[in-house]
Scaffold this motif. Structure first.
Motif, short mmCIF file in Angstrom:
data_model
loop_
_atom_site.label_atom_id
_atom_site.label_comp_id
_atom_site.label_asym_id
_atom_site.label_seq_id
_atom_site.Cartn_x
_atom_site.Cartn_y
_atom_site.Cartn_z
N ALA A 2 0.83 -1.20 0.00
CA ALA A 2 0.00 0.00 0.00
C ALA A 2 0.86 1.25 0.00
CB ALA A 2 -0.94 -0.01 1.21
N GLN A 3 1.97 1.22 0.74
CA GLN A 3 2.87 2.37 0.76
C GLN A 3 3.58 2.53 -0.57
OE1 GLN A 3 5.07 1.27 4.34
NE2 GLN A 3 4.18 3.02 5.41
N ARG A 6 1.08 3.84 -2.97
CA ARG A 6 0.34 4.99 -2.43
C ARG A 6 -1.18 4.77 -2.50
NH1 ARG A 6 3.96 9.27 -1.94
NH2 ARG A 6 5.92 8.99 -3.08
N SER A 8 -4.69 2.21 -0.73
CA SER A 8 -5.37 1.82 0.51
C SER A 8 -5.57 0.31 0.56
CB SER A 8 -6.72 2.52 0.62
OG SER A 8 -6.58 3.91 0.53
N GLU A 32 0.36 0.15 12.29
CA GLU A 32 0.05 -0.45 10.99
C GLU A 32 -1.13 0.26 10.33
OE1 GLU A 32 1.57 -5.04 11.80
OE2 GLU A 32 -0.44 -4.43 12.44
N ALA A 35 -0.01 3.44 8.82
CA ALA A 35 0.94 3.34 7.71
C ALA A 35 0.25 3.46 6.36
CB ALA A 35 1.70 2.03 7.80
N ALA A 36 -1.05 3.13 6.31
CA ALA A 36 -1.82 3.23 5.07
C ALA A 36 -3.31 3.28 5.43
CB ALA A 36 -1.54 2.03 4.16
#
Length: 281
Positions: A2-3, A6, A8, A32, A35-36
């Motif tokens: 997800a990171q 970019r 979800s 966590e 983080a997203a």
């Protein structure tokens, strides 16, 4: 992932959506979740009923929301029926009067899994022959439909897959059995240290809810009832979690579209995924 992209995460866990239960569901940590962006985590109360049909509609809406700003959405979790509902659709099932469900849950609590198996084998042998016979929720669901309609749950299944307007790439992760079992045992110990007893105590009033008829809660309820010692309850949680993990793998391995990886090597997963994304849909 997800990171990296970019985007979800849409949870496909049928328990982590409930705000009241976090420890026994191994819900993502605060870090966590930060983080997203996550969907379907802490989204409902244990007082609400959520099922695969409801999840299908929710998850499709979540995906539409994500696709407005991103070409990629990530769906992650271990509830196979929810993932199948999102990817393929789910058949419309008849509404079940609450009294039928409550009565079956009470009979299951009194007579155990063997009683459910016996009832289904006697009343719906065709379904029983292919059913997940160790999964009480699935067996209760089949008996609910029988009691409510007089028809087998199999008669409501069309086997028609819904056509989605997005591409689906399926990835599975699995560890060697010895390491998986070691991780399961560590996780159960951490759950106990984090306050699982107090969490189960806090939701005792809802113990007949399907979300609580699951590993980690059922054993602690048995401890509260005096039918298990605490040590035996913890031991049973570990055993039942290993058995559940095995059933999960059996479920997902039936789908040839999954590509399997060792999660200890995420760079291998990312490299493979990058190649897939570069291919035309």
């Amino acid at each position: 992932m997800a990171q990296l992209y970019r985007t979800s995460v849409i949870s496909a866990d049928s328990r982590q959506c409930y705000r009241e239960i976090s420890i026994g569901t191994a819900k993502p940590t605060t870090a966590e979740l930060a983080a997203a962006p996550h969907y379907f985590i802490n989204s409902h109360s244990i007082r609400e009923e959520v099922n695969a049909g409801i999840y299908e509609q929710l998850a499709l809406q979540y995906a539409r929301d994500i696709f407005r700003d991103n070409d990629i959405a990530i769906l992650c979790g271990g509830t196979g029926l929810y993932i199948r509902a999102f990817c393929e659709g789910i058949d419309d099932m008849p509404a079940i009067p609450p009294g039928i469900r409550e009565q079956l849950n009470a009979q299951y609590a009194e007579n155990g899994l063997a009683w459910l198996q016996e009832q289904l084998q006697l009343r719906d042998p065709a379904f029983y022959a292919t059913a997940e016979t160790q999964n009480p929720q699935r067996l209760i669901r089949a008996l609910e439909v029988l009691d409510a309609t007089g028809r087998s749950i199999t008669t409501f299944r069309t086997a028609t897959k819904a056509q989605r307007d997005f591409r689906i790439i399926k990835i599975g992760v699995n560890l060697p059995k010895e390491l998986l079992h070691e991780n399961i045992h560590k996780r159960v110990d951490l759950m106990m240290d984090a306050g699982l007893l107090a969490e189960v105590e806090s939701v005792k009033a809802f113990r007949q809810h399907n979300a609580l008829r699951t590993v980690g809660y059922q054993e602690i309820f048995d401890y509260f009832d005096g039918t298990l010692s605490l040590d035996k309850a913890v031991e049973d949680i570990k055993t039942h979690t290993r058995q559940y993990a095995k059933r999960q793998l059996t479920w997902f391995r039936k789908d040839p579209d999954y590509h399997w990886f060792d999660p200890r090597y995420p760079e291998v997963i990312i490299s493979w995924l990058q190649q897939q994304l570069q291919q035309p849909s």
